[in-house]
Design a protein around this motif. Sequence first.
Motif, mmCIF file in Angstrom:
data_model
loop_
_atom_site.group_PDB
_atom_site.id
_atom_site.type_symbol
_atom_site.label_atom_id
_atom_site.label_comp_id
_atom_site.label_asym_id
_atom_site.label_seq_id
_atom_site.Cartn_x
_atom_site.Cartn_y
_atom_site.Cartn_z
ATOM 1 N N LEU A 170 37.565 44.562 49.790
ATOM 2 C CA LEU A 170 37.119 43.195 50.060
ATOM 3 C C LEU A 170 38.269 42.259 49.684
ATOM 4 O O LEU A 170 38.442 41.904 48.516
ATOM 5 C CB LEU A 170 35.851 42.888 49.245
ATOM 6 C CG LEU A 170 34.676 43.837 49.537
ATOM 7 C CD1 LEU A 170 33.501 43.567 48.601
ATOM 8 C CD2 LEU A 170 34.224 43.716 50.988
ATOM 9 N N TYR A 180 33.253 35.756 47.771
ATOM 10 C CA TYR A 180 32.184 36.756 47.719
ATOM 11 C C TYR A 180 31.146 36.322 46.689
ATOM 12 O O TYR A 180 31.511 35.853 45.601
ATOM 13 C CB TYR A 180 32.746 38.130 47.350
ATOM 14 C CG TYR A 180 33.745 38.634 48.372
ATOM 15 C CD1 TYR A 180 33.323 39.272 49.532
ATOM 16 C CD2 TYR A 180 35.116 38.434 48.190
ATOM 17 C CE1 TYR A 180 34.239 39.711 50.488
ATOM 18 C CE2 TYR A 180 36.040 38.868 49.135
ATOM 19 C CZ TYR A 180 35.594 39.505 50.286
ATOM 20 O OH TYR A 180 36.499 39.931 51.229
ATOM 21 N N PHE A 234 37.636 44.712 45.101
ATOM 22 C CA PHE A 234 37.928 43.308 45.415
ATOM 23 C C PHE A 234 39.432 43.148 45.200
ATOM 24 O O PHE A 234 39.909 43.217 44.069
ATOM 25 C CB PHE A 234 37.157 42.366 44.489
ATOM 26 C CG PHE A 234 35.676 42.332 44.759
ATOM 27 C CD1 PHE A 234 35.156 41.469 45.710
ATOM 28 C CD2 PHE A 234 34.811 43.169 44.073
ATOM 29 C CE1 PHE A 234 33.788 41.436 45.975
ATOM 30 C CE2 PHE A 234 33.447 43.148 44.329
ATOM 31 C CZ PHE A 234 32.935 42.280 45.283
ATOM 32 N N ARG A 240 39.359 40.193 57.209
ATOM 33 C CA ARG A 240 38.053 40.853 57.131
ATOM 34 C C ARG A 240 38.062 42.010 56.122
ATOM 35 O O ARG A 240 39.104 42.640 55.911
ATOM 36 C CB ARG A 240 37.682 41.417 58.508
ATOM 37 C CG ARG A 240 37.655 40.376 59.617
ATOM 38 C CD ARG A 240 37.250 40.999 60.938
ATOM 39 N NE ARG A 240 35.857 41.420 60.921
ATOM 40 C CZ ARG A 240 34.833 40.601 61.132
ATOM 41 N NH1 ARG A 240 35.046 39.326 61.392
ATOM 42 N NH2 ARG A 240 33.596 41.042 61.086
ATOM 43 N N PRO A 241 36.917 42.305 55.549
ATOM 44 C CA PRO A 241 36.815 43.526 54.733
ATOM 45 C C PRO A 241 37.228 44.740 55.566
ATOM 46 O O PRO A 241 37.021 44.752 56.783
ATOM 47 C CB PRO A 241 35.321 43.582 54.386
ATOM 48 C CG PRO A 241 34.870 42.158 54.441
ATOM 49 C CD PRO A 241 35.662 41.530 55.548
ATOM 50 N N ARG A 269 33.319 33.235 54.629
ATOM 51 C CA ARG A 269 34.674 32.968 55.103
ATOM 52 C C ARG A 269 34.802 31.465 55.280
ATOM 53 O O ARG A 269 33.986 30.850 55.978
ATOM 54 C CB ARG A 269 34.862 33.696 56.436
ATOM 55 C CG ARG A 269 36.272 33.739 56.940
ATOM 56 C CD ARG A 269 36.384 34.839 58.002
ATOM 57 N NE ARG A 269 37.741 34.912 58.521
ATOM 58 C CZ ARG A 269 38.100 34.406 59.690
ATOM 59 N NH1 ARG A 269 37.220 33.795 60.463
ATOM 60 N NH2 ARG A 269 39.349 34.504 60.098
ATOM 61 N N ILE A 321 26.233 42.129 47.702
ATOM 62 C CA ILE A 321 27.523 41.428 47.865
ATOM 63 C C ILE A 321 27.546 40.703 49.211
ATOM 64 O O ILE A 321 27.486 41.334 50.276
ATOM 65 C CB ILE A 321 28.728 42.398 47.802
ATOM 66 C CG1 ILE A 321 28.730 43.190 46.495
ATOM 67 C CG2 ILE A 321 30.043 41.626 47.967
ATOM 68 C CD1 ILE A 321 29.854 44.221 46.395
ATOM 69 N N HIS A 322 27.618 39.371 49.157
ATOM 70 C CA HIS A 322 27.702 38.560 50.376
ATOM 71 C C HIS A 322 29.136 38.084 50.569
ATOM 72 O O HIS A 322 29.811 37.706 49.614
ATOM 73 C CB HIS A 322 26.779 37.333 50.267
ATOM 74 C CG HIS A 322 25.340 37.693 50.090
ATOM 75 N ND1 HIS A 322 24.487 37.903 51.148
ATOM 76 C CD2 HIS A 322 24.604 37.898 48.959
ATOM 77 C CE1 HIS A 322 23.279 38.216 50.687
ATOM 78 N NE2 HIS A 322 23.325 38.219 49.358
ATOM 79 N N TRP A 323 29.559 38.085 51.825
ATOM 80 C CA TRP A 323 30.916 37.645 52.181
ATOM 81 C C TRP A 323 30.843 36.310 52.909
ATOM 82 O O TRP A 323 30.143 36.191 53.915
ATOM 83 C CB TRP A 323 31.557 38.709 53.078
ATOM 84 C CG TRP A 323 32.817 38.295 53.776
ATOM 85 C CD1 TRP A 323 33.851 37.580 53.254
ATOM 86 C CD2 TRP A 323 33.178 38.581 55.134
ATOM 87 N NE1 TRP A 323 34.839 37.414 54.197
ATOM 88 C CE2 TRP A 323 34.450 38.016 55.362
ATOM 89 C CE3 TRP A 323 32.549 39.271 56.179
ATOM 90 C CZ2 TRP A 323 35.105 38.109 56.590
ATOM 91 C CZ3 TRP A 323 33.201 39.368 57.399
ATOM 92 C CH2 TRP A 323 34.467 38.790 57.598
ATOM 93 N N VAL A 327 27.913 42.608 52.836
ATOM 94 C CA VAL A 327 28.893 43.669 53.093
ATOM 95 C C VAL A 327 28.622 44.922 52.262
ATOM 96 O O VAL A 327 29.155 45.993 52.544
ATOM 97 C CB VAL A 327 30.348 43.185 52.861
ATOM 98 C CG1 VAL A 327 30.786 42.264 53.980
ATOM 99 C CG2 VAL A 327 30.512 42.516 51.506
ATOM 100 N N ASN A 346 38.420 34.099 51.760
ATOM 101 C CA ASN A 346 37.126 34.734 51.522
ATOM 102 C C ASN A 346 36.589 34.400 50.135
ATOM 103 O O ASN A 346 37.346 34.335 49.160
ATOM 104 C CB ASN A 346 37.257 36.257 51.637
ATOM 105 C CG ASN A 346 37.642 36.675 53.047
ATOM 106 O OD1 ASN A 346 37.325 35.978 54.009
ATOM 107 N ND2 ASN A 346 38.327 37.800 53.164
#
Length: 339
Positions: A229, A24, A186, A234-235, A11, A7-9, A3, A22
Motif C-alpha cells: 500500500l 489509508y 504500508f 495504486r496498491p 486517493r 483498511i480503506h484507501w 483494500v 494516498n
Amino acid sequence: MLVADGIHWFRVKIPVGPKHGNIYLLEDSDGPVLIDAGFPSDEVWTELTAQMSRVGYAPRDIVTVIGTHEHQDHAGASARLRELFGTTVWLHESAFLNTNRFANNRDYWSPTGRQWWSRIGLPADELALMEQDFNNTPPIEPFEYDRGLTEGEILTIGGHDYQVIWTPGHSEAHICLYDMRRRILFSGDHVLPKITPHIARDHATRPNPLQDYKRSLSKVARLPLDLVLPGHYRPFKNGTGRIAEIQQHHEERMRAVEQTLGHKGRTAWEITWDVFGDNPSLVDRQLACSETIANLYYLAACGRVDIEEGDPVTLYSRSGKLTGYIGSRCPPVEAPART
Ligand SMILES: [Zn+2]
C-alpha cells in the motif's frame, strides 16, 4: 475503497510530485487511525472529508495519524486535525531532529543552503532562479507530533499487529508498517510502483542518504509481501519484484554517474548534465542534481570518488587510489555517524 479487511484507501489530489497521494484509514474500536493525512490544503481536506463520509466517518473521529514520513504531502494535514480535534500524530522519532533543524521551509535557503548550492557549480542565473522559486513558494509551517516511533515497535490497530520498520533514505524519518500475518506493507514513498523515490544529498540531509536507502530497501526486500500500500499510485501485489527493479535502477544510475568521472575534478552540476541531460523544469533539474550528489557521496564512501570541497566549487573525480572499478559492486561500508 476497501483494500483489505479494515483498511480503506483514499486517493487525494496534491499540488506536488505525482499529483495524487494516498491516505489509508484503519478501523479500530477506539476510532479510526490514518496512515498519512495528505497535503495541508483546503482541497485535500474537502476530498478527505467526502471520502471518509462514504465509509461512515468524519475527520473529528480520527484518533491518530501515523505519518510514513515528514514530507508535507504525507504528514502535513495532520497539523489541522491535531489543532481542531486533538488528533495525536505519530512519526518516527528522528523527525524530532528534522523539526529542530528546519523550523520551516524558509530555513532551507539559509546561508548554509545558499553556500551549498553555489558550490554545486550552478551558473549564477540558475542559482538566482532557484532562490527566486524558493522565495515564491508559500511558507510551510512545521507540524508538531506527539509520539516518536521506534524501529521494531509493534502497533496493534483493529486487531492487527503492524511492525514499525525504519527506512531512511527518501527522508530521514521514513517508516514502513508491516503486517506480518497478512503480509501487507504500508510503504509510504519507500517503494512506489511507477517511479523511483527521490534520494537527495544536500546540506539538509544525512551524510549518505543513498546508502541509507539501499540498506532500507534490503530490509523490506526480505519480507514476504502479498500487498503493498504505497503513498502514491495504486496498491500493488508484486512488491518483491518491484523492490528488485528499484535496486537494479540504482545500480545502473550509480554506474552512469561513475562513468562520467575522470581524474580531473568536475562539478556536480556538470556531472548531472551528463547523466540526466537538459530538463526544462527547474525543479526537475534541482532534483536530478541532488540525486547525482547522493550517488557521488555514496561512491565516495566506497572509496571510488574523491571529493574536493573547495571555494567557489566542490569538485568530484574518480579516486586516484583505484582503477578498473567501474561497474563493480560497492563494498559494504560502515553506517555514517548521525548528525
Ligand atoms: Zn516524500
